[in-house]
Structure formats: structure tokens, C-alpha cells
Design an enzyme around this catalytic site. Structure first.
Site, PDB file in Angstrom:
ATOM      1  N   ASN A 137       0.750  -1.285  -0.025  1.00  0.00           N
ATOM      2  CA  ASN A 137      -0.132  -0.252  -0.166  1.00  0.00           C
ATOM      3  C   ASN A 137       0.753   1.343   0.154  1.00  0.00           C
ATOM      4  O   ASN A 137       0.447   2.423  -0.360  1.00  0.00           O
ATOM      5  CB  ASN A 137      -0.890  -0.159   1.156  1.00  0.00           C
ATOM      6  CG  ASN A 137      -0.060   0.011   2.458  1.00  0.00           C
ATOM      7  OD1 ASN A 137       0.325  -1.245   2.495  1.00  0.00           O
ATOM      8  ND2 ASN A 137      -0.227   0.592   3.389  1.00  0.00           N
TER       9      ASN A 137
ATOM     10  N   GLN B 278      -4.919  -3.578  -2.526  1.00  0.00           N
ATOM     11  CA  GLN B 278      -4.484  -2.546  -3.550  1.00  0.00           C
ATOM     12  C   GLN B 278      -4.436  -2.906  -5.194  1.00  0.00           C
ATOM     13  O   GLN B 278      -4.296  -2.061  -5.875  1.00  0.00           O
ATOM     14  CB  GLN B 278      -2.963  -1.982  -3.109  1.00  0.00           C
ATOM     15  CG  GLN B 278      -3.054  -1.331  -1.655  1.00  0.00           C
ATOM     16  CD  GLN B 278      -3.741   0.186  -1.637  1.00  0.00           C
ATOM     17  OE1 GLN B 278      -3.981   0.540  -2.816  1.00  0.00           O
ATOM     18  NE2 GLN B 278      -4.002   0.370  -0.568  1.00  0.00           N
TER      19      GLN B 278
ATOM     20  N   HIS C 140     -13.460   0.202  -1.155  1.00  0.00           N
ATOM     21  CA  HIS C 140     -12.996   1.598  -1.053  1.00  0.00           C
ATOM     22  C   HIS C 140     -11.541   1.836  -1.754  1.00  0.00           C
ATOM     23  O   HIS C 140     -11.485   2.862  -2.173  1.00  0.00           O
ATOM     24  CB  HIS C 140     -13.219   2.134   0.300  1.00  0.00           C
ATOM     25  CG  HIS C 140     -11.956   1.877   0.952  1.00  0.00           C
ATOM     26  ND1 HIS C 140     -11.156   2.911   1.399  1.00  0.00           N
ATOM     27  CD2 HIS C 140     -11.832   0.786   1.757  1.00  0.00           C
ATOM     28  CE1 HIS C 140     -10.224   2.194   2.226  1.00  0.00           C
ATOM     29  NE2 HIS C 140     -10.490   1.311   2.462  1.00  0.00           N
TER      30      HIS C 140
ATOM     31  N   THR D 108     -27.922 -10.711   7.689  1.00  0.00           N
ATOM     32  CA  THR D 108     -28.741 -10.250   6.596  1.00  0.00           C
ATOM     33  C   THR D 108     -27.576  -9.503   5.766  1.00  0.00           C
ATOM     34  O   THR D 108     -26.936  -8.602   6.449  1.00  0.00           O
ATOM     35  CB  THR D 108     -30.078  -9.485   6.982  1.00  0.00           C
ATOM     36  OG1 THR D 108     -30.867 -10.289   7.680  1.00  0.00           O
ATOM     37  CG2 THR D 108     -30.871  -8.894   5.662  1.00  0.00           C
TER      38      THR D 108
ATOM     39  N   CYS E 134       2.229   9.268  12.524  1.00  0.00           N
ATOM     40  CA  CYS E 134       1.842  10.464  13.475  1.00  0.00           C
ATOM     41  C   CYS E 134       1.134   9.678  14.849  1.00  0.00           C
ATOM     42  O   CYS E 134       0.098   9.233  14.580  1.00  0.00           O
ATOM     43  CB  CYS E 134       1.427  11.725  13.365  1.00  0.00           C
ATOM     44  SG  CYS E 134       1.238  12.910  14.491  1.00  0.00           S
TER      45      CYS E 134
END
Length: 390
Positions: free
Chosen positions: A166, A194, A214, A250, A338
Site C-alpha cells: 500500500n 491495492q 473503497h 442479513t 504520527c
């Protein structure tokens, strides 16, 4: 609209920073939204219902399963829908280990694997007595097949190696690694989050394959695991018989339809040469940065065997997070993480043997469906100026 029906500019990107973080997430394609909307309104029925309200959702779910399967060369009945790539990885790794019944199951993965797989391996070690081997990678982030061959033993249940990293886009030699593993009698899982949609992916090479919505212009909250026939897995959610009994609950038909629509669009884009268009933009971005900052740009990852959309470079004399903070007109990622305000080097780049300065100077610039030559020109000029180009 373009000839392929794609909007010239995505509505979410209009007027915003140049988006170069497609590996983090992709904007949902408006065509995907259009496909799923009926299942949030009119077609609300339970796909398991025998009456008229269940008929259309059941048919839509079946078509979505077929479309996802077609994208990776699988059969529809091999596709198990999940809510995320992390869940699909959990089903594959935990499912295989628990179903094996071995008292000392052995799992092999590699150092630059996605945290979803690494954390699951840690949990299997902690909670189920599994023995975990983490293979090192070379300076380009690749696993040496000889190291895998040496690590396999009689207790090895599963090997999990991602298709594409990634951060760097490095493409692992999956077919070779999987063949070694399967000759030894173990299962091979590949997190292809990816890779699917960006390059051709053949599920027949592996036993278990993770697909994530996504990352390919579908909404967050939908993914799938391709499970080869005959592979036994412990369910990830217990209850009813949905998803071959491996994930009760479901089905979310609207999200499954979205993933199916995204898979159809990805198939069309791959056939139309989409990776070549994106690869040319990536290479132009790399060239422009190299010319503007001579001697200061260092490619992280293999020059050839990587995703066509991914450019990970370190820039001498700058910190990646500080550079991006000076260029608000670009949305991209860095080679650091971070934590409570303190930046630490990327574990991926560290595992590749990079020193702290190079890892902290890294940028991940990932392009996608709505990236343009103008985006590349703007990004290269803005980054070079902020980095102190002469």
C-alpha cells in the site's frame, strides 16, 4: 462525460486540493452510487425472503457476486462478502488456523504486510498458540521465495502475503510464492486490496483472496474474500447461513451491489488500457520531480514491479510531513506515522532497510481514475518549490 461514461471531474474533487492519495481511499464513482441507490429506497427487501419484496434484492446480490468473481477469475459461489478488508483478512487467517485443528499451527507472513494481517497473526499467537514466522524483505520490499521455502514446515497451515504494498506499490511474486506453499500442502492467502482493479489479478493462483471496495471506487464498508472450493474456514460471525455460513447476518444488498458495479467498471477500465494511462501520469510526475530536484529524489520500491499508480519517493533535505504541510493544494501521504504529535518512520520503509532520514523524507503519491496531466504538472511544481528547488 468521457467516452466510457466517466465524469471528467469527480464532484467531490471540484475546487479541492489535487488528490494524490488514491491508495488511502478512492472517491465513490457516481455510476456506482446510481447502481446502489434503488437498494436504499425501493428494493428494500431481505434477499432471503420468499415473497416478492425479496426477489429483486436476491437477484441483485447474485449479480454482484458474479461481477466481483469475474474481475478476479473466480466463480460466483467462491465470493464471500464482508464489511472490510480487515474482516476478510481475519476470516482467512483466523478461519484457516482454527479450522485446521492442529495443536501447534504455523502461520507465515512478511514484514511489510498490512497491519490487518500482522495484527491478526499476533492475536493468533497470543490467543490460539499459533507460531508465526515473519519473513524479511529486500531493499525493494520483495520476499525471496527461497526464504519462504526454508520457512515452510509440517505444521504450516497458511502463508499470507499481500499482492501489492500500500505504500510503495511493490508487487510480490505471488504466483511463485503460492505455488511453493501449495506444493507443501499449506493454504495461501493474498490480500489484494491495492491490486484488484489497478492491475489484472488471477484468483486461481491462490486459495484465499481479499478484495476491498473503497480501494476501487466503491463505498467504505464492503469487501469480499474469495474462498477456493474445498477450503475449510471457521466462521468469522456465527448465526444464520448467509455467505456460505462463514459470515452470518442479513446481507447489505446496496453495498454488495456497489462492489459489483465497481468490479464491472474496473474490468472495463483494465480492458481499455487504464493502467497504461495512469502509469504514464505517474512516470511524468516522477520525471518532473527528478528534473526539478536533481540528485535529491530517491525511488522507494522496485522501479518495474509495482502498481502503475504509485510513486513513493524520498526527497533529500526535507521531512515528508513538513513538506506536505507547506503545500495545502495537494492531498497525499508521507513515509511517517504520527502518534500523539510525534512522527516515526514508516515500518514498511524501515523493513526495507532505509535509514531514518530517508524514511522520514518519503512521500506516497498515488494517482487514480480522475487524475489528470494538469494535476501532475501542478503537484510537481508545488512540491519542488516547497522543497527548495533552485
Amino acid at each position: 462525460m468521457n467516452e466510457d461514461g466517466r465524469a471528467e471531474v469527480h464532484p467531490a474533487l471540484t475546487g479541492g486540493p489535487v488528490y494524490l492519495d488514491y491508495n488511502a481511499t478512492t472517491p465513490v464513482d457516481p455510476r456506482v452510487v446510481a447502481a446502489m441507490l434503488p437498494h436504499l429506497t425501493r428494493e428494500f427487501g431481505n434477499p432471503a425472503s420468499a415473497h416478492a419484496y425479496g426477489t429483486s434484492p436476491a437477484a441483485a446480490l447474485a449479480r454482484a457476486r458474479a461481477d466481483v468473481a469475474a474481475l478476479v477469475g473466480a466463480r460466483p459461489d467462491e465470493i464471500v462478502f464482508t464489511a472490510s478488508g480487515s474482516e476478510a483478512d481475519l476470516l482467512a487467517l483466523r478461519g484457516a488456523v482454527l479450522a485446521s485443528g492442529l495443536p501447534d499451527p504455523h502461520v507465515i507472513t512478511q514484514a511489510t504486510e498490512h497491519p490487518a494481517a500482522l495484527a491478526t497473526c499476533n492475536a493468533l499467537e497470543r490467543l490460539h498458540g499459533a507460531r508465526v514466522t515473519v519473513l524479511p524483505v529486500d531493499a525493494e520490499g520483495l520476499v525471496d521465495p527461497a526464504r519462504l521455502a526454508a520457512a515452510l514446515d509440517d505444521a504450516t497451515v497458511l502463508v499470507s502475503v499481500m499482492a501489492a504494498n500500500n505504500e510503495t506499490g511493490a508487487l510480490q511474486p505471488i504466483a511463485e510464492l503460492a505455488a511453493l506453499t501449495r506444493r507443501h500442502g499449506a493454504l495461501f492467502h493474498c490480500d489484494a486490496a491495492q491490486a484488484v482493479g489497478k492491475i489484472p489479478v488471477d484468483a486461481s493462483d491462490v486459495d484465499l483472496l481479499t478484495i476491498v471496495g473503497h480501494k476501487m471506487y466503491a463505498p467504505k464498508g464492503i469487501a469480499a474474500l474469495r474462498v477456493r472450493p474445498g477450503v475449510r474456514l471457521e466462521p468469522v460471525v456465527y448465526g444464520g447461513g448467509q455467505e456460505r455460513g462463514l459470515r452470518a447476518g442479513t446481507e447489505n444488498v446496496s453495498l454488495a451491489v456497489a462492489l459489483g458495479a465497481a468490479a464491472r467498471l474496473a474490468s472495463e477500465e483494465l480492458a481499455a488500457g487504464g493502467p497504461g494511462r495512469i502509469g504514464a501520469l505517474r512516470d511524468d510526475l516522477h520525471r518532473r520531480l527528478t528534473e526539478a530536484l536533481p540528485g535529491r529524489i530517491h525511488l522507494n520500491g522496485p522501479p518495474g514491479a509495482r502498481l502503475p499508480n504509485t510513486l513513493n519517493v524520498s526527497i533529500d533535505g526535507v521531512l515528508g510531513h513538513e513538506l506536505l504541510a507547506r503545500v495545502p493544494g495537494i492531498a497525499a501521504s508521507t513515509g511517517s506515522a504520527c502518534h500523539s504529535g510525534a512522527h516515526t518512520p514508516s515500518p514498511v520503509l524501515t523493513a526495507m532497510g532505509m535509514g531514518r532520514d530517508r524514511a522520514m523524507g518519503a512521500l506516497r503519491l498515488s494517482l487514480g481514475r480522475w487524475s489528470t496531466p494538469g494535476d501532475v504538472r501542478f503537484a510537481a511544481a508545488a512540491l519542488a518549490k516547497a522543497a527548495g528547488a533552485r
